[in-house]
Design a protein around this motif. Structure first.
Motif, PDB file in Angstrom:
ATOM      1  N   ALA A 226      36.450 -11.276 -14.558  1.00 45.97           N
ATOM      2  CA  ALA A 226      36.720 -11.234 -13.114  1.00 45.97           C
ATOM      3  C   ALA A 226      38.199 -11.488 -12.812  1.00 45.97           C
ATOM      4  CB  ALA A 226      35.850 -12.251 -12.391  1.00 45.97           C
ATOM      5  N   PHE A 227      38.830 -12.336 -13.596  1.00 46.56           N
ATOM      6  CA  PHE A 227      40.259 -12.618 -13.396  1.00 46.56           C
ATOM      7  C   PHE A 227      41.077 -11.338 -13.547  1.00 46.56           C
ATOM      8  CE2 PHE A 227      44.380 -13.334 -15.403  1.00 46.56           C
ATOM      9  CZ  PHE A 227      45.002 -14.112 -14.455  1.00 46.56           C
ATOM     10  N   TYR A 228      40.799 -10.590 -14.603  1.00 45.42           N
ATOM     11  CA  TYR A 228      41.563  -9.370 -14.875  1.00 45.42           C
ATOM     12  C   TYR A 228      41.267  -8.284 -13.847  1.00 45.42           C
ATOM     13  CZ  TYR A 228      42.408 -11.851 -19.199  1.00 45.42           C
ATOM     14  OH  TYR A 228      42.790 -12.797 -20.110  1.00 45.42           O
ATOM     15  N   LYS A 229      40.025  -8.194 -13.418  1.00 41.16           N
ATOM     16  CA  LYS A 229      39.665  -7.236 -12.361  1.00 41.16           C
ATOM     17  C   LYS A 229      40.393  -7.581 -11.065  1.00 41.16           C
ATOM     18  CE  LYS A 229      35.098  -5.739 -13.895  1.00 41.16           C
ATOM     19  NZ  LYS A 229      33.669  -5.724 -13.580  1.00 41.16           N
ATOM     20  N   SER A 230      40.467  -8.856 -10.779  1.00 44.33           N
ATOM     21  CA  SER A 230      41.138  -9.323  -9.575  1.00 44.33           C
ATOM     22  C   SER A 230      42.634  -8.985  -9.614  1.00 44.33           C
ATOM     23  CB  SER A 230      40.933 -10.838  -9.439  1.00 44.33           C
ATOM     24  OG  SER A 230      41.640 -11.341  -8.357  1.00 44.33           O
ATOM     25  N   MET A 231      43.255  -9.186 -10.761  1.00 45.19           N
ATOM     26  CA  MET A 231      44.679  -8.869 -10.901  1.00 45.19           C
ATOM     27  C   MET A 231      44.924  -7.366 -10.809  1.00 45.19           C
ATOM     28  SD  MET A 231      46.549 -11.490 -10.980  1.00 45.19           S
ATOM     29  CE  MET A 231      45.519 -12.625 -10.084  1.00 45.19           C
ATOM     30  N   LEU A 232      44.013  -6.578 -11.365  1.00 39.41           N
ATOM     31  CA  LEU A 232      44.140  -5.126 -11.256  1.00 39.41           C
ATOM     32  C   LEU A 232      44.024  -4.698  -9.796  1.00 39.41           C
ATOM     33  CD1 LEU A 232      44.457  -2.330 -12.519  1.00 39.41           C
ATOM     34  CD2 LEU A 232      41.990  -2.322 -12.947  1.00 39.41           C
ATOM     35  N   LYS A 233      43.118  -5.340  -9.063  1.00 44.08           N
ATOM     36  CA  LYS A 233      42.971  -5.034  -7.635  1.00 44.08           C
ATOM     37  C   LYS A 233      44.249  -5.403  -6.885  1.00 44.08           C
ATOM     38  CE  LYS A 233      40.095  -5.856  -3.604  1.00 44.08           C
ATOM     39  NZ  LYS A 233      38.934  -6.523  -3.039  1.00 44.08           N
ATOM     40  N   SER A 234      44.826  -6.551  -7.195  1.00 47.02           N
ATOM     41  CA  SER A 234      46.084  -6.963  -6.568  1.00 47.02           C
ATOM     42  C   SER A 234      47.195  -5.967  -6.879  1.00 47.02           C
ATOM     43  CB  SER A 234      46.507  -8.353  -7.049  1.00 47.02           C
ATOM     44  OG  SER A 234      45.664  -9.332  -6.538  1.00 47.02           O
ATOM     45  N   PHE A 235      47.235  -5.507  -8.118  1.00 50.56           N
ATOM     46  CA  PHE A 235      48.258  -4.548  -8.527  1.00 50.56           C
ATOM     47  C   PHE A 235      48.074  -3.225  -7.779  1.00 50.56           C
ATOM     48  CE2 PHE A 235      50.186  -1.498 -11.593  1.00 50.56           C
ATOM     49  CZ  PHE A 235      51.467  -2.032 -11.626  1.00 50.56           C
ATOM     50  N   ALA A 236      46.839  -2.774  -7.668  1.00 51.53           N
ATOM     51  CA  ALA A 236      46.556  -1.531  -6.941  1.00 51.53           C
ATOM     52  C   ALA A 236      46.984  -1.659  -5.480  1.00 51.53           C
ATOM     53  CB  ALA A 236      45.070  -1.184  -7.039  1.00 51.53           C
ATOM     54  N   GLU A 237      46.694  -2.797  -4.864  1.00 58.58           N
ATOM     55  CA  GLU A 237      47.101  -3.036  -3.476  1.00 58.58           C
ATOM     56  C   GLU A 237      48.617  -3.041  -3.353  1.00 58.58           C
ATOM     57  OE1 GLU A 237      45.118  -6.698  -2.476  1.00 58.58           O
ATOM     58  OE2 GLU A 237      43.166  -5.725  -2.288  1.00 58.58           O
ATOM     59  N   ALA A 238      49.291  -3.653  -4.329  1.00 54.93           N
ATOM     60  CA  ALA A 238      50.752  -3.710  -4.300  1.00 54.93           C
ATOM     61  C   ALA A 238      51.352  -2.310  -4.431  1.00 54.93           C
ATOM     62  CB  ALA A 238      51.265  -4.618  -5.416  1.00 54.93           C
ATOM     63  N   VAL A 239      50.851  -1.518  -5.357  1.00 57.16           N
ATOM     64  CA  VAL A 239      51.358  -0.157  -5.550  1.00 57.16           C
ATOM     65  C   VAL A 239      51.143   0.665  -4.278  1.00 57.16           C
ATOM     66  CG1 VAL A 239      51.019   2.001  -6.834  1.00 57.16           C
ATOM     67  CG2 VAL A 239      51.126  -0.176  -8.064  1.00 57.16           C
ATOM     68  N   THR A 240      49.974   0.561  -3.695  1.00 54.69           N
ATOM     69  CA  THR A 240      49.684   1.289  -2.455  1.00 54.69           C
ATOM     70  C   THR A 240      50.643   0.852  -1.347  1.00 54.69           C
ATOM     71  OG1 THR A 240      47.358   1.518  -3.050  1.00 54.69           O
ATOM     72  CG2 THR A 240      47.910   1.762  -0.716  1.00 54.69           C
ATOM     73  N   TYR A 241      50.821  -0.457  -1.187  1.00 53.64           N
ATOM     74  CA  TYR A 241      51.705  -0.980  -0.140  1.00 53.64           C
ATOM     75  C   TYR A 241      53.145  -0.516  -0.364  1.00 53.64           C
ATOM     76  CZ  TYR A 241      54.057  -4.190   3.009  1.00 53.64           C
ATOM     77  OH  TYR A 241      54.841  -4.705   4.004  1.00 53.64           O
ATOM     78  N   ILE A 242      53.595  -0.585  -1.596  1.00 52.21           N
ATOM     79  CA  ILE A 242      54.964  -0.174  -1.938  1.00 52.21           C
ATOM     80  C   ILE A 242      55.166   1.305  -1.637  1.00 52.21           C
ATOM     81  CG2 ILE A 242      56.474   0.229  -3.938  1.00 52.21           C
ATOM     82  CD1 ILE A 242      55.414  -2.557  -4.990  1.00 52.21           C
ATOM     83  N   ASN A 243      54.195   2.116  -2.004  1.00 49.45           N
ATOM     84  CA  ASN A 243      54.311   3.554  -1.742  1.00 49.45           C
ATOM     85  C   ASN A 243      54.255   3.866  -0.250  1.00 49.45           C
ATOM     86  OD1 ASN A 243      54.566   4.155  -4.469  1.00 49.45           O
ATOM     87  ND2 ASN A 243      52.377   4.523  -4.741  1.00 49.45           N
ATOM     88  N   GLU A 244      53.347   3.209   0.473  1.00 49.46           N
ATOM     89  CA  GLU A 244      53.215   3.448   1.914  1.00 49.46           C
ATOM     90  C   GLU A 244      54.473   3.055   2.683  1.00 49.46           C
ATOM     91  OE1 GLU A 244      49.726   1.258   3.047  1.00 49.46           O
ATOM     92  OE2 GLU A 244      48.367   2.892   2.485  1.00 49.46           O
ATOM     93  N   ASN A 245      55.191   2.051   2.198  1.00 45.25           N
ATOM     94  CA  ASN A 245      56.387   1.577   2.885  1.00 45.25           C
ATOM     95  C   ASN A 245      57.676   2.138   2.289  1.00 45.25           C
ATOM     96  OD1 ASN A 245      55.621  -0.572   5.045  1.00 45.25           O
ATOM     97  ND2 ASN A 245      54.220  -0.876   3.328  1.00 45.25           N
ATOM     98  N   ALA A 246      57.530   3.119   1.407  1.00 40.23           N
ATOM     99  CA  ALA A 246      58.663   3.849   0.826  1.00 40.23           C
ATOM    100  C   ALA A 246      59.715   2.926   0.200  1.00 40.23           C
ATOM    101  CB  ALA A 246      59.295   4.758   1.882  1.00 40.23           C
ATOM    102  N   VAL A 247      59.247   1.944  -0.561  1.00 41.96           N
ATOM    103  CA  VAL A 247      60.175   1.040  -1.253  1.00 41.96           C
ATOM    104  C   VAL A 247      59.962   1.100  -2.773  1.00 41.96           C
ATOM    105  CG1 VAL A 247      60.577  -0.525   0.701  1.00 41.96           C
ATOM    106  CG2 VAL A 247      58.648  -0.954  -0.833  1.00 41.96           C
ATOM    107  N   ARG A 248      59.396   2.198  -3.238  1.00 40.36           N
ATOM    108  CA  ARG A 248      59.080   2.344  -4.673  1.00 40.36           C
ATOM    109  C   ARG A 248      60.334   2.216  -5.538  1.00 40.36           C
ATOM    110  NH1 ARG A 248      54.454   4.257  -7.692  1.00 40.36           N
ATOM    111  NH2 ARG A 248      55.106   4.048  -9.846  1.00 40.36           N
ATOM    112  N   ASN A 249      61.449   2.792  -5.099  1.00 42.23           N
ATOM    113  CA  ASN A 249      62.680   2.718  -5.891  1.00 42.23           C
ATOM    114  C   ASN A 249      63.119   1.273  -6.130  1.00 42.23           C
ATOM    115  OD1 ASN A 249      62.831   5.488  -6.140  1.00 42.23           O
ATOM    116  ND2 ASN A 249      64.174   5.729  -4.374  1.00 42.23           N
ATOM    117  N   ASP A 250      62.878   0.415  -5.159  1.00 45.90           N
ATOM    118  CA  ASP A 250      63.278  -0.991  -5.287  1.00 45.90           C
ATOM    119  C   ASP A 250      62.391  -1.762  -6.266  1.00 45.90           C
ATOM    120  OD1 ASP A 250      65.152  -0.444  -3.319  1.00 45.90           O
ATOM    121  OD2 ASP A 250      63.915  -1.253  -1.699  1.00 45.90           O
ATOM    122  N   PHE A 251      61.177  -1.282  -6.511  1.00 48.15           N
ATOM    123  CA  PHE A 251      60.216  -2.048  -7.307  1.00 48.15           C
ATOM    124  C   PHE A 251      59.707  -1.325  -8.552  1.00 48.15           C
ATOM    125  CE2 PHE A 251      60.072  -3.871  -3.077  1.00 48.15           C
ATOM    126  CZ  PHE A 251      60.178  -5.220  -3.369  1.00 48.15           C
TER     127      PHE A 251
END
Length: 167
Positions: A115-140
Motif C-alpha cells: 500500500a505504501f508503494y501504491k500510495s507513492m505511485l498515486k502521489s507521483f501520478a498526481e504530481a505529473v498531472t499537476y505539473i503538465n496541467e500548469n505547464a511547468v514540466r521544464n522546471d521539474f
C-alpha cells in the motif's frame, strides 16, 4: 443563496456596511483570515519551509519515535496551498518533495507494505498531472526523471509505473 443573489445583496450595501461584513467574516472564520493574511502578506517561502519540515518529520521524527509515513500530511498542505493560490511551482515542489523524502527513507529502511508503494505511485501520478496541467514540466523534468530512476534502483513495487508516467 446563489452567487447572483449574493452579488445583488452586496450591491445594496454601502462601503461601511461592506467593510463591517468582511471584518466580521475575518474574525469569525479561520479560512477567511488565512486567505486575507496570505493575500496581503504572502510568505510563501515560510509556508514552504514549514510544510517540508512537517513532511520530513513523518519519515524522520525528531523525537526518535517510529516514522508514521502518512501521505495525508502532504496532501493536506497541497490542498491548502491550492486554496490560497500559491504559485504552481511551489505546489509542484511540495508534491515531489513528499516522494523524494519517502525515497530517502526507503533507501535506509525497507517497507513491506504494498500500500505504501501504491500510495507513492498515486502521489507521483498526481504530481505529473499537476505539473503538465500548469505547464511547468521544464522546471521539474530532471526531478521527475531522478525520482523514476531512484525507485527503479531501489526496486520499489510498481517501479515501472513511475517510468511510464514520465514518458
Amino acid at each position: 443563496m446563489s452567487k447572483k443573489d449574493l452579488k445583488e445583496y452586496l450591491q445594496q450595501l454601502n462601503k461601511k456596511q461592506l467593510q463591517e461584513q468582511i471584518t466580521d467574516l475575518y474574525t469569525r472564520f479561520k479560512d477567511v483570515k488565512e486567505f486575507y493574511d496570505f493575500a496581503f502578506n504572502p510568505q510563501e517561502n515560510k509556508l514552504l519551509e514549514e510544510c517540508k519540515f512537517k513532511i520530513s518529520k513523518e519519515y524522520f521524527p525528531l523525537s526518535g519515535r517510529k516514522a508514521k509515513m502518512r501521505r495525508s500530511v502532504a496532501q493536506k498542505f497541497i490542498r491548502h496551498f491550492k486554496k490560497l493560490g500559491v504559485e504552481p511551482n511551489l505546489i509542484a515542489d511540495v508534491m515531489l518533495y513528499q516522494i523524494e523524502i519517502a525515497i530517502t527513507y526507503t533507501s535506509e529502511k525497507y517497507i513491506k507494505q504494498e500500500a505504501f508503494y501504491k500510495s507513492m505511485l498515486k502521489s507521483f501520478a498526481e504530481a505529473v498531472t499537476y505539473i503538465n496541467e500548469n505547464a511547468v514540466r521544464n522546471d521539474f523534468n530532471e526531478r521527475l526523471i531522478r525520482i523514476a530512476d531512484d525507485v527503479t534502483e531501489q526496486n520499489w513495487i510498481g517501479w515501472r509505473g513511475f517510468e511510464k508516467l514520465i514518458k
